[in-house]
Design a protein around this motif. Sequence first.
Motif, PDB file in Angstrom:
ATOM      1  N   ASN A  69      33.929  38.003  46.489  1.00 10.27           N
ATOM      2  CA  ASN A  69      34.638  37.861  45.088  1.00 10.27           C
ATOM      3  C   ASN A  69      34.802  36.581  44.684  1.00 10.27           C
ATOM      4  O   ASN A  69      34.695  35.763  45.420  1.00 10.27           O
ATOM      5  N   GLY A  70      35.102  36.394  43.336  1.00  8.62           N
ATOM      6  CA  GLY A  70      35.278  34.753  42.887  1.00  8.62           C
ATOM      7  C   GLY A  70      36.011  34.061  43.658  1.00  8.62           C
ATOM      8  O   GLY A  70      36.054  32.931  43.977  1.00  8.62           O
ATOM      9  N   LYS A  71      37.226  34.723  43.965  1.00  8.12           N
ATOM     10  CA  LYS A  71      38.225  33.911  44.662  1.00  8.12           C
ATOM     11  C   LYS A  71      37.834  33.747  46.143  1.00  8.12           C
ATOM     12  O   LYS A  71      37.994  32.532  46.521  1.00  8.12           O
ATOM     13  N   GLU A  72      37.130  34.388  46.963  1.00  8.57           N
ATOM     14  CA  GLU A  72      36.569  34.030  48.156  1.00  8.57           C
ATOM     15  C   GLU A  72      35.637  33.019  47.864  1.00  8.57           C
ATOM     16  O   GLU A  72      35.482  32.106  48.866  1.00  8.57           O
ATOM     17  N   ILE A  86      30.564  31.304  40.674  1.00  7.03           N
ATOM     18  CA  ILE A  86      31.791  31.990  40.336  1.00  7.03           C
ATOM     19  C   ILE A  86      31.900  32.701  39.123  1.00  7.03           C
ATOM     20  O   ILE A  86      32.017  33.748  38.815  1.00  7.03           O
ATOM     21  N   GLN A  87      31.478  31.765  37.867  1.00  6.45           N
ATOM     22  CA  GLN A  87      31.501  32.113  36.509  1.00  6.45           C
ATOM     23  C   GLN A  87      30.499  33.145  36.470  1.00  6.45           C
ATOM     24  O   GLN A  87      30.791  34.345  35.744  1.00  6.45           O
ATOM     25  N   ASP A  88      29.404  32.997  36.773  1.00  6.71           N
ATOM     26  CA  ASP A  88      28.304  34.085  36.817  1.00  6.71           C
ATOM     27  C   ASP A  88      28.516  35.449  37.393  1.00  6.71           C
ATOM     28  O   ASP A  88      28.363  36.449  37.030  1.00  6.71           O
ATOM     29  N   TYR A  89      29.120  35.014  38.617  1.00  5.87           N
ATOM     30  CA  TYR A  89      29.575  36.332  39.483  1.00  5.87           C
ATOM     31  C   TYR A  89      30.736  37.128  38.567  1.00  5.87           C
ATOM     32  O   TYR A  89      30.533  38.380  38.593  1.00  5.87           O
ATOM     33  N   ASP A  90      31.657  36.474  38.171  1.00  5.36           N
ATOM     34  CA  ASP A  90      32.594  37.160  37.251  1.00  5.36           C
ATOM     35  C   ASP A  90      32.138  37.942  36.103  1.00  5.36           C
ATOM     36  O   ASP A  90      32.373  39.137  35.678  1.00  5.36           O
ATOM     37  N   VAL A  91      30.873  37.333  35.470  1.00  7.37           N
ATOM     38  CA  VAL A  91      30.527  38.072  34.122  1.00  7.37           C
ATOM     39  C   VAL A  91      29.735  39.319  34.782  1.00  7.37           C
ATOM     40  O   VAL A  91      29.480  40.162  34.104  1.00  7.37           O
ATOM     41  N   PHE A  92      28.899  39.168  35.776  1.00 10.21           N
ATOM     42  CA  PHE A  92      28.233  40.075  36.287  1.00 10.21           C
ATOM     43  C   PHE A  92      29.325  41.399  36.641  1.00 10.21           C
ATOM     44  O   PHE A  92      28.903  42.450  36.396  1.00 10.21           O
ATOM     45  N   MET A  93      30.505  40.980  37.295  1.00 13.40           N
ATOM     46  CA  MET A  93      31.550  41.932  37.524  1.00 13.40           C
ATOM     47  C   MET A  93      31.920  42.868  36.492  1.00 13.40           C
ATOM     48  O   MET A  93      32.055  44.063  36.341  1.00 13.40           O
ATOM     49  N   GLN A  94      32.050  42.047  35.566  1.00 15.24           N
ATOM     50  CA  GLN A  94      32.717  42.482  34.030  1.00 15.24           C
ATOM     51  C   GLN A  94      31.674  43.368  33.556  1.00 15.24           C
ATOM     52  O   GLN A  94      31.908  44.352  32.900  1.00 15.24           O
ATOM     53  N   GLU A  95      30.316  42.916  33.578  1.00 17.72           N
ATOM     54  CA  GLU A  95      29.053  43.990  33.030  1.00 17.72           C
ATOM     55  C   GLU A  95      29.121  45.007  33.804  1.00 17.72           C
ATOM     56  O   GLU A  95      28.965  46.168  33.340  1.00 17.72           O
ATOM     57  N   ILE A  96      29.120  44.889  34.997  1.00 15.11           N
ATOM     58  CA  ILE A  96      29.079  46.169  35.958  1.00 15.11           C
ATOM     59  C   ILE A  96      30.345  47.045  35.361  1.00 15.11           C
ATOM     60  O   ILE A  96      29.951  48.450  35.431  1.00 15.11           O
ATOM     61  N   GLU A  97      31.277  46.590  35.483  1.00 16.24           N
ATOM     62  CA  GLU A  97      32.497  47.587  35.061  1.00 16.24           C
ATOM     63  C   GLU A  97      32.328  48.153  33.679  1.00 16.24           C
ATOM     64  O   GLU A  97      32.705  49.356  33.318  1.00 16.24           O
ATOM     65  N   ARG A  98      31.735  47.392  32.905  1.00 19.37           N
ATOM     66  CA  ARG A  98      31.717  47.870  31.200  1.00 19.37           C
ATOM     67  C   ARG A  98      30.672  48.973  31.370  1.00 19.37           C
ATOM     68  O   ARG A  98      30.733  50.037  30.820  1.00 19.37           O
ATOM     69  N   LEU A  99      29.645  48.672  32.177  1.00 21.53           N
ATOM     70  CA  LEU A  99      28.533  49.869  32.058  1.00 21.53           C
ATOM     71  C   LEU A  99      29.033  51.127  32.922  1.00 21.53           C
ATOM     72  O   LEU A  99      28.505  52.146  32.761  1.00 21.53           O
ATOM     73  N   GLN A 100      29.782  50.898  34.221  1.00 18.05           N
ATOM     74  CA  GLN A 100      30.315  52.030  34.643  1.00 18.05           C
ATOM     75  C   GLN A 100      31.084  52.838  33.706  1.00 18.05           C
ATOM     76  O   GLN A 100      31.100  54.031  33.759  1.00 18.05           O
ATOM     77  N   GLN A 101      32.111  52.195  32.868  1.00 17.07           N
ATOM     78  CA  GLN A 101      32.761  52.882  31.917  1.00 17.07           C
ATOM     79  C   GLN A 101      31.883  53.597  30.736  1.00 17.07           C
ATOM     80  O   GLN A 101      32.355  54.968  30.311  1.00 17.07           O
TER      81      GLN A 101
END
Length: 106
Positions: A9-12, A38-53
Motif C-alpha cells: 500500500n502507499g504507506k509501505e 505512491i500517488q499513482d498507487y493511491d489513484v488506482f486504489m481509489q478508482e478500484i474502490e469507485r468501480l466496485q461501488q
Amino acid sequence: MSLNRVQLNGKEILEKEFKTAMRGYNQEEVDEFLDVVIQDYDVFMQEIERLQQENERLKKTSQDQTRTRSSQPAQQVNYDVLKRLSNLEKAVFGKKFADTSNANES
C-alpha cells in the motif's frame, strides 16, 4: 485484478528503507520516483474502490428491475399499442370500406 493479491500500500512504499552501497542509486532520485509511484498507487486504489461501488450499485439496480418485471402480470396489455393498431385498422379498412361503397353506388 484481485485485491487479495495486492502486496503493498502507499504507506509501505513510503516507509520502505533501502540499503545504501558505494555505487548505488541516488537516494533523492529514488525517493522522488517512489513519491510518484505512491500517488499513482493511491489513484488506482481509489478508482478500484469507485468501480466496485458502481458495480454493486448496478447489480442492485439490475436485481430491482428483475424483481419489478417478474412481479408484473405475464400478459400485460400495452394500451397505447392497441390504440395505435385500432387507429391503423380504421384508417386502412375504413378507407377500403368507403371505396367499396362508392363503387357499388355507381
